[in-house]
Design a protein around this motif. Structure first.
Motif, short mmCIF file in Angstrom:
data_model
loop_
_atom_site.label_atom_id
_atom_site.label_comp_id
_atom_site.label_asym_id
_atom_site.label_seq_id
_atom_site.Cartn_x
_atom_site.Cartn_y
_atom_site.Cartn_z
N LEU A 18 41.65 40.92 28.45
CA LEU A 18 42.84 40.45 29.13
C LEU A 18 43.09 39.04 28.88
CD1 LEU A 18 41.87 42.17 32.74
CD2 LEU A 18 43.59 42.88 30.81
N GLY A 19 42.32 38.18 28.84
CA GLY A 19 42.49 36.92 28.47
C GLY A 19 43.27 36.41 27.27
N GLY A 20 42.43 37.34 26.12
CA GLY A 20 43.12 36.91 24.90
C GLY A 20 44.53 37.71 24.92
N VAL A 21 44.76 38.80 25.48
CA VAL A 21 46.11 39.44 25.40
C VAL A 21 47.19 38.68 25.91
CG1 VAL A 21 47.54 41.35 26.31
CG2 VAL A 21 45.22 42.03 25.50
N LEU A 363 40.06 32.76 34.37
CA LEU A 363 41.15 33.40 35.77
C LEU A 363 40.81 34.77 35.65
CD1 LEU A 363 44.15 30.96 35.60
CD2 LEU A 363 42.33 31.17 37.37
N PHE A 364 40.86 35.48 34.57
CA PHE A 364 40.65 36.82 34.69
C PHE A 364 39.30 37.43 35.12
CE2 PHE A 364 44.65 37.11 31.92
CZ PHE A 364 45.08 38.30 32.59
N LYS A 365 38.50 36.61 34.85
CA LYS A 365 37.00 36.81 35.13
C LYS A 365 37.05 36.79 36.68
CE LYS A 365 32.19 35.22 34.97
NZ LYS A 365 31.26 34.29 34.52
N ALA A 366 37.61 35.79 37.45
CA ALA A 366 37.68 35.56 38.71
C ALA A 366 38.53 36.91 39.45
CB ALA A 366 38.41 34.27 39.10
N ALA A 367 39.57 37.24 38.58
CA ALA A 367 40.50 38.34 39.05
C ALA A 367 39.64 39.72 39.28
CB ALA A 367 41.73 38.68 38.33
N LEU A 368 38.75 39.75 38.23
CA LEU A 368 37.99 41.00 37.98
C LEU A 368 37.24 41.17 39.00
CD1 LEU A 368 37.99 41.36 34.21
CD2 LEU A 368 39.26 42.93 35.78
N GLY A 369 36.46 39.93 39.44
CA GLY A 369 35.50 39.64 40.44
C GLY A 369 35.85 39.90 41.97
N GLY A 370 37.11 40.18 42.15
CA GLY A 370 37.61 40.30 43.39
C GLY A 370 38.29 39.04 43.99
N ARG A 371 38.14 37.91 43.26
CA ARG A 371 38.68 36.67 43.95
C ARG A 371 40.16 36.67 44.32
NH1 ARG A 371 35.17 31.96 43.65
NH2 ARG A 371 33.05 33.01 43.41
N LYS A 372 40.64 36.19 45.66
CA LYS A 372 41.96 36.04 46.14
C LYS A 372 42.72 35.25 45.21
CE LYS A 372 40.95 37.47 50.93
NZ LYS A 372 41.39 37.18 52.34
N TYR A 373 43.95 35.37 45.31
CA TYR A 373 44.94 34.33 44.72
C TYR A 373 45.07 34.21 43.36
CZ TYR A 373 44.59 32.94 49.76
OH TYR A 373 44.24 33.18 51.02
N VAL A 374 44.16 34.83 42.51
CA VAL A 374 44.14 34.68 41.07
C VAL A 374 45.41 34.76 40.24
CG1 VAL A 374 42.86 34.94 39.22
CG2 VAL A 374 41.64 34.99 41.15
#
Length: 641
Positions: A18-21, A363-374
């Motif tokens: 996702l980050g690469g895309v 940032l995508f790692k945080a999003a996949l980990g369920g972090r808010k506001y990413v």
């Protein structure tokens, strides 16, 4: 495929995919402006300017790009100096530079002034102008020897050349249908080697000219107003908090975005024109500085707010990465301001864009980990990089057509991301306040229930009766029983003042209770302890009701070898408490509905610790009450107020 099973993409791989895309999409979208600029005429099927001639009868567009070849006169202003009969040095594309070109007298330097001339057959009888905005320099356009557009301050010396980014005056030429006109562009002294921006032909009228030349300005000011309002709101909200709770990183980020918008083409050229200073040539330097500051503030904000997932890196590796980032960015900044040639300045810009774009991966790692506001942060990062890329490509003449309006619309995406972020944060803060108030209300209510459940009149009377009987047989034993009862009452009353107590304190109260219950019943309760972990907290009066249920309902105490066991073990970042008995068991559904004390315990464990209480029992199989308490990520107690 392995053993007939498809391999699933893990979270780490998804992060990089996702980050690469996203990184690739950002770069391609920025470069798309260059591609569209280079092929503008083909995309819109506009007539070409070839060999100094363009036929407008081949199309009826109200605006036509003119990047093709024209007659070139180096070191001459052929209209101003009355040299319209002079022979051209050769043919040169308007968007090409003369630097290094040889027209028979040796390679030309980057410095100098010049004229360009071409002829044009006009289809419409509407008035028209030939112009170029956002050019860092100055020029005059003449149609059939008459001034058409005046842009900037003309000079034969580079130091005397200046501009505001907008035409100072324009006088539309009105042709007759099919007329062939001669267009001359006189370029002021420059050290950039000539023109690098395309001129445009546009017909219409004064209202249309005014609209097109200033297109995007009102929109850019609208976005500036929105960002400015968010900046003030963020500052006021942060300043209104207690000193220890103040956090200005979002305010700094919004301040950087305000500067980025101010030094964008649409707004800065208006400010320069309004002030009459003609310092438009410094806009790339100011815009670049604003972009760097904004990017750094963005990185600071996402780190300060804990959006990024912590990585398991050694202190030495983190220090090395930080040092590399500082040196790399400092080198790019120094290179940008040290390079004189605009065609090379874009290199450090793109290197820094790629460096900051690497933030997509965590940032995508945080999003996949369920972090808010990413997701809003990803939108903001994309918008900052995109605006920086297309803005500086335009300012550094990396594109031949103006892209300032694209940047203005990109600020809309940016403002949307920030607004979405604000709305999500405000919503969650409101929900958190409401939840906190609800928890406080429930806790006050449950404390009263706990106190009433524990200090039951018949239990108190039975204990006092037992203590009295004990005194008749053994004075010392009576004193010990009275002390146990006194501690039991004190702990029950004090429980209303605390949300959590150390596990050891609660266990002592359980032991007190079992001694009093043994005395009251006249038989010893077999309570076994198997505690491997002590360093955690529980709600007061939370374990005793579980023991009390075992005493009352299990039937274990009516058996010769009946027992109750309390075991505590830590498994990873969880503590598990097990309370077992070897009694006859009972119907958990019936007890769950009828026991106010048990429901109270379950709810307090959940509200205060995020813990869960499970009771497993069946007739003839004994009972197990299990409490699972989560600890923090570092293994520390997760104690909620």
């Amino acid at each position: 495929m392995e053993n007939g099973r498809k391999r699933r993409v893990g979270p780490a791989a998804k992060q990089y995919i996702l980050g690469g895309v996203m990184l690739l999409a950002t770069v391609l979208l920025v470069l798309l402006t260059r591609i569209c600029s280079d092929h503008f005429q083909e995309i819109y099927d506009q007539p070409p300017l070839n060999d100094g001639y363009i036929d407008m009868l081949a199309g009826n567009d109200m605006m036509v790009s003119l990047p093709g070849e024209a007659e070139f006169f180096y070191g001459k202003w052929i209209v101003t100096d009355g040299m319209q009969d002079a022979e051209p040095d050769g043919m040169l594309a308007i968007t090409d530079t003369w630097k290094g070109k040889d027209f028979g007298g040796g390679a030309l330097p980057s410095e100098g002034y010049a004229s360009y001339r071409f002829t044009m057959r006009v289809a419409s009888e509407e008035p028209f102008i030939v112009y170029c905005t956002n050019f860092i320099g100055a020029y005059r356009v003449y149609v059939n020897g008459t001034l058409n557009v005046a842009y900037g301050r003309m000079s034969r010396d580079v130091a005397g050349t200046a501009s505001s980014g907008l035409p100072e005056e324009y006088h539309a030429y009105t042709p007759f249908s099919g007329e062939t006109v001669t267009v001359v562009i006189e370029l002021s002294a420059t050290d950039k080697g000539g023109l690098t921006s395309a001129f445009c032909y546009m017909w219409g009228g004064d209202d249309r000219f005014e609209y097109v030349v200033n297109y995007g300005r009102e929109f850019a000011f609208g976005v500036l107003g929105a960002l400015g309002a968010m900046f003030l709101v963020s500052f006021i909200m942060s300043a209104g908090l207690y000193r220890k709770d103040r956090e200005y990183t979002l305010t700094l980020l919004l301040g950087g975005l305000v500067l980025l918008d101010i030094f964008s083409l649409d707004i800065f050229r208006f400010l320069v024109t309004a002030s009459g200073t003609m310092i438009y040539n410094i806009v790339p330097d100011l815009f670049y500085a604003s972009a760097v500051v904004t990017s750094l503030f963005f990185v600071l904000y996402v780190y300060k707010t804990g959006i990024l997932v912590p990585t398991e890196k050694t202190a030495a590796r983190k220090a090395a990465e930080t040092a590399f980032g500082a040196v790399f960015n400092a080198g790019c900044i120094a290179a940008f301001y040290a390079l004189d040639d605009f065609s090379y300045k874009i290199i450090p810009v793109f290197l820094q864009m790629l460096y900051f774009a690497l933030l997509y991966f965590p940032l995508f790692k945080a999003a996949l980990g369920g972090r808010k506001y990413v997701v809003p942060y990803i939108i903001v990062l994309f918008a900052v990089l995109f605006i920086t890329g297309i803005g500086l490509m335009d300012m550094l003449d990396f594109v031949t057509l103006g892209t300032e309006s694209v940047a203005s619309w990109s600020f809309l995406v940016l403002a949307t991301g920030i607004f979405l972020l604000y709305m999500l944060q405000i919503r969650d803060k409101n929900l958190a306040v409401l939840r906190e108030e609800e928890i406080r209300r429930k806790l006050v209510e449950m404390r009263g229930i706990s106190l009433r459940e524990q200090i039951k009149p018949h239990f108190v009377f039975n204990c006092l009766t037992g203590i009295q009987a004990t005194y008749h047989h053994d004075l010392a034993e009576g004193d010990r029983a009275l002390g146990n009862f006194s501690r039991y009452l004190r702990y029950s009353i004090d429980a209303g003042e605390h949300d959590l107590v150390p596990f050891e304190t609660e266990l002592k109260n359980v032991l007190n209770y079992t001694e009093l219950e043994s005395m009251r019943r006249g038989s010893e309760i077999e309570l076994m302890l198997d505690v491997e972990y002590w360093d955690f907290s529980v709600p007061p009066l939370s374990l005793q009701p579980l023991v009390e249920n075992a005493v009352k309902h299990s039937g274990a105490l009516d058996m010769e070898d009946g027992w109750i066991q309390i075991a505590v073990v830590r498994e990873g970042n969880e503590v598990k408490i097990s309370l077992k008995d070897n009694g006859c068991g009972f119907d958990t559904e019936k007890i769950g509905r009828g026991s106010v004390g048990l429901a109270n315990v379950r709810e307090r464990f959940e509200l205060l610790l995020g813990a869960r209480l499970d009771i497993r029992s069946a007739p003839g199989e004994g009972t197990t009450a299990s409490v699972t308490i989560p600890l923090g990520e570092t293994g520390e107690k997760d104690e909620r107020d």
